[in-house]
Design a protein around this motif. Structure first.
Motif, PDB file in Angstrom:
ATOM      1  N   ILE A 140     139.082   1.587 106.017  1.00  0.00           N
ATOM      2  CA  ILE A 140     139.120   0.760 107.224  1.00  0.00           C
ATOM      3  C   ILE A 140     140.467   1.009 107.912  1.00  0.00           C
ATOM      4  N   PRO A 141     140.492   1.302 109.212  1.00  0.00           N
ATOM      5  CA  PRO A 141     141.759   1.615 109.890  1.00  0.00           C
ATOM      6  C   PRO A 141     142.757   0.454 109.867  1.00  0.00           C
ATOM      7  N   ILE A 142     144.024   0.801 109.783  1.00  0.00           N
ATOM      8  CA  ILE A 142     145.090  -0.197 109.837  1.00  0.00           C
ATOM      9  C   ILE A 142     146.095   0.151 110.935  1.00  0.00           C
ATOM     10  N   GLY A 143     146.633   1.366 110.868  1.00  0.00           N
ATOM     11  CA  GLY A 143     147.607   1.775 111.880  1.00  0.00           C
ATOM     12  C   GLY A 143     148.162   3.151 111.595  1.00  0.00           C
ATOM     13  N   LYS A 144     149.234   3.505 112.296  1.00  0.00           N
ATOM     14  CA  LYS A 144     149.892   4.798 112.111  1.00  0.00           C
ATOM     15  C   LYS A 144     151.349   4.609 111.717  1.00  0.00           C
ATOM     16  N   ILE A 145     151.871   5.545 110.918  1.00  0.00           N
ATOM     17  CA  ILE A 145     153.254   5.473 110.464  1.00  0.00           C
ATOM     18  C   ILE A 145     154.199   5.638 111.654  1.00  0.00           C
ATOM     19  N   ASP A 146     155.105   4.680 111.801  1.00  0.00           N
ATOM     20  CA  ASP A 146     156.089   4.731 112.878  1.00  0.00           C
ATOM     21  C   ASP A 146     157.467   5.128 112.341  1.00  0.00           C
ATOM     22  N   GLN A 147     157.844   4.552 111.204  1.00  0.00           N
ATOM     23  CA  GLN A 147     159.120   4.875 110.562  1.00  0.00           C
ATOM     24  C   GLN A 147     158.952   4.798 109.051  1.00  0.00           C
ATOM     25  N   LEU A 148     159.771   5.516 108.312  1.00  0.00           N
ATOM     26  CA  LEU A 148     159.759   5.402 106.854  1.00  0.00           C
ATOM     27  C   LEU A 148     161.167   5.594 106.319  1.00  0.00           C
ATOM     28  N   PHE A 149     161.450   4.878 105.248  1.00  0.00           N
ATOM     29  CA  PHE A 149     162.763   4.999 104.615  1.00  0.00           C
ATOM     30  C   PHE A 149     162.641   4.638 103.136  1.00  0.00           C
ATOM     31  N   ILE A 150     163.633   5.031 102.356  1.00  0.00           N
ATOM     32  CA  ILE A 150     163.638   4.752 100.918  1.00  0.00           C
ATOM     33  C   ILE A 150     164.292   3.397 100.671  1.00  0.00           C
ATOM     34  N   ASN A 151     163.604   2.540  99.944  1.00  0.00           N
ATOM     35  CA  ASN A 151     164.171   1.262  99.527  1.00  0.00           C
ATOM     36  C   ASN A 151     165.121   1.515  98.363  1.00  0.00           C
ATOM     37  N   LYS A 152     166.394   1.260  98.540  1.00  0.00           N
ATOM     38  CA  LYS A 152     167.399   1.576  97.516  1.00  0.00           C
ATOM     39  C   LYS A 152     167.213   0.752  96.250  1.00  0.00           C
TER      40      LYS A 152
END
Length: 274
Positions: A220-232
């Motif tokens: 089921i669609p949710i959205g598209k990746i806008d930003q990503l980062f590593i949680n320290k």
């Protein structure tokens, strides 16, 4: 009565002029085919414009009924889609609700909150419509939330814009899973957390519901990746997702019932107990 007579007497010359003018026009139209043709065309244009405007008003007034019909049709189509696997469905089985893995019920959002951290919605369907706790709720653009409480005629939904809600989701291109959880900041974005660093992901990838969910069908669609980062702290990805859905403007929604959910959960519970 005296005022009416006074009006006719006072305006007798004007009324006589208009009467004679009308008779003149009528005689001209009757005796000349060209003028008659022009008159008929003008009259047709006038009445045609009036009828067109009336028809536009009638179409506008019937939008509610048309929306109801479209929502019913979408309900049937979504039910077909969610139950379709690699082969076509047996049409005989479609007549029997019990033979379907997923069943779909339509409802309309009558209350929607989106400006606090724990948002809820209310719909105009409840226990009389076989709506139960923990059913998934979607619309034509994607997921909306999960049924929380029900009464005879209504039900409340935990919105995906609720910091307490977590939903299993995945990156469509790689099948890596994570938990969908809103950070309470922007109503147009939601976060996917606990995605392993080895996942091959990039901005613009689609996020959909995962196969681990007992509530929603997969993809089921949710959205598209806008930003990503590593949680320290966790060393996992935290992904900012731009939602396909406008959660501030919801109309008709569809409630999904998984008829195999209890059987699956019971088996998994028994397996873990050993």
């Amino acid at each position: 009565m005296q005022q009416i007579l006074y009006f006719f007497i006072k305006n007798s010359y004007r009324l006589l002029f208009l009467l004679l003018l009308g008779i003149s026009f009528a005689l001209i139209i009757q005796s000349h085919s060209f003028h008659r043709s022009e008159y008929i065309n003008s009259a047709n244009n006038l009445t045609g414009g009036v009828y067109e405007n009336i028809n536009s008003i009638n179409e506008y007034l019937s939008l509610k009924e048309k929306n109801e019909v479209l929502a019913e049709e979408n309900t049937r189509l979504k039910e077909l889609l969610f139950n379709k696997k690699d082969t076509l469905l047996n049409l005989k089985k479609l007549k029997l609700k019990d033979s379907l893995y997923y069943t779909v019920t339509k409802a309309k959002v009558i209350k929607n909150s989106f400006n606090v951290k724990e948002n809820f919605l209310t719909i105009n369907a409840g226990e009389k419509d076989s709506i139960k706790n923990s059913m998934g709720v979607i619309n034509e653009k994607g997921i909306v939330g999960i049924i929380e409480k029900t009464s005879k005629n209504y039900a409340t939904i935990i919105s995906i814009l609720n910091t307490e809600l977590k939903i299993n989701a995945k990156i469509k291109s790689s099948n890596h899973f994570g938990s969908l959880n809103w950070d309470g900041k922007n109503v147009g974005y939601i976060q996917l957390i606990d995605v392993p660093r080895l996942a091959n992901i990039k901005k613009g990838d689609s996020i959909v519901t995962g196969a681990n969910s007992d509530i929603f069908p997969e993809n089921i669609p949710i959205g598209k990746i806008d930003q990503l980062f590593i949680n320290k702290q966790t060393n996992y990805y935290t992904i900012n997702i731009r939602l396909f859905n406008d959660m501030t403007a919801l109309g008709y929604v569809y409630i999904i019932s998984n008829s195999h959910k209890e059987e699956k959960q019971k088996l998994e519970k028994e397996t873990l107990a050993k």
